[in-house]
Each structure stands twice: as C-alpha cells, then as structure tokens.
Design an enzyme around this catalytic site. Sequence first.
Site, PDB file in Angstrom:
ATOM      1  CG  HIS A  56      -1.971  -1.020   1.209  1.00  0.00           C
ATOM      2  ND1 HIS A  56      -3.031  -1.003   2.076  1.00  0.00           N
ATOM      3  CD2 HIS A  56      -2.156  -2.115   0.421  1.00  0.00           C
ATOM      4  CE1 HIS A  56      -3.816  -2.032   1.838  1.00  0.00           C
ATOM      5  NE2 HIS A  56      -3.306  -2.724   0.831  1.00  0.00           N
ATOM      6  CD  GLU A  58      -2.104   4.136   3.220  1.00  0.00           C
ATOM      7  OE1 GLU A  58      -3.284   4.343   3.531  1.00  0.00           O
ATOM      8  OE2 GLU A  58      -1.771   3.327   2.319  1.00  0.00           O
ATOM      9  CB  CYS A  86      -6.458  -0.557   5.169  1.00  0.00           C
ATOM     10  SG  CYS A  86      -4.750  -1.153   5.163  1.00  0.00           S
ATOM     11  CB  CYS A  89      -1.939   1.479   6.282  1.00  0.00           C
ATOM     12  SG  CYS A  89      -1.556   0.702   4.696  1.00  0.00           S
TER      13      CYS A  89
END
Length: 146
Positions: A56, A58, A86, A89
Amino acid sequence: MENIFTDEYFMKKALLEAETAFEQGEIPVGAIIVVDNRIIARSHNLTEMLNDVTAHAEMQAITASANFLGGKYLKGCTLYVTLEPCQMCAGALYWSQISKIVCGATDEHRGFRAMGGKLHPKTEIVYGVMEQECSSLMKAFFKKKR
C-alpha cells in the site's frame, strides 16, 4: 509572507501519486511524508505491480521515510494520504509513532476506523482535505474497472 506549505499543498502532491497509480492500473491511493515542510517520501499503491497485498502507498512511504531518517520512528513527520488508511496501514503507522496524518477521502467500509483499528494516542489526524478530488479519482477508477 504567506505560508504556501498548507495541508492542501501537500495533499495535491499525494494526489499526483494517486494519479500515477491510476495510470498504472493500481488502486489510486497516493501518499507523501513530510518533515519540516520537506517531502521525504512519495509513494502510491504497488500491490499489482509487486504482487504484494502489503504494498500500500502508506507502507511504501513509511519504509522510505524510515530509510531517509535512519530510524524507525516518524516523530515530527506528517503523512498526507488520499484515502483513509486501512487497518494494516494504521497498525504500521501506530508503531511508527507518526505525529500527524492528513486524509483526503474516508473509507467507510475498509478504513481503519470501520475495522476497529487505532492510531498512536499522540498521532493527530485530520480528515477531508481535498476530499472531493480524492474521492472522485477513486470513483473513476472503479467505474473504469466495471
């Protein structure tokens, strides 16, 4: 003299990363990490390209920032991200002890708040910065996929 380094200024930079993800067929999430008005990490989702569910935006930004700073904690740093993180993260951001997170669009179904995730108690969070632009890009991506 007016300070140009506003939340909107940096969110525009994160949105450019999200647009890159969109062009590459990735879910269009972009992230940047800033310290002292200096961008130290830029990233976007790479889950398709790397065939890695943890890639992801992040997570990529956290790793790049830690490498840049030479340590695992991101105290004094701000994450600008086009979509609410999410749960995964948020967990990584918790452990990084990042000082501030600025979110564009919220994720009412898969965001960390909906999933019961938490951030570090000292982490400040701001929602809704350029929310319309961030949300529109996400909607356009999924409309194109259908």
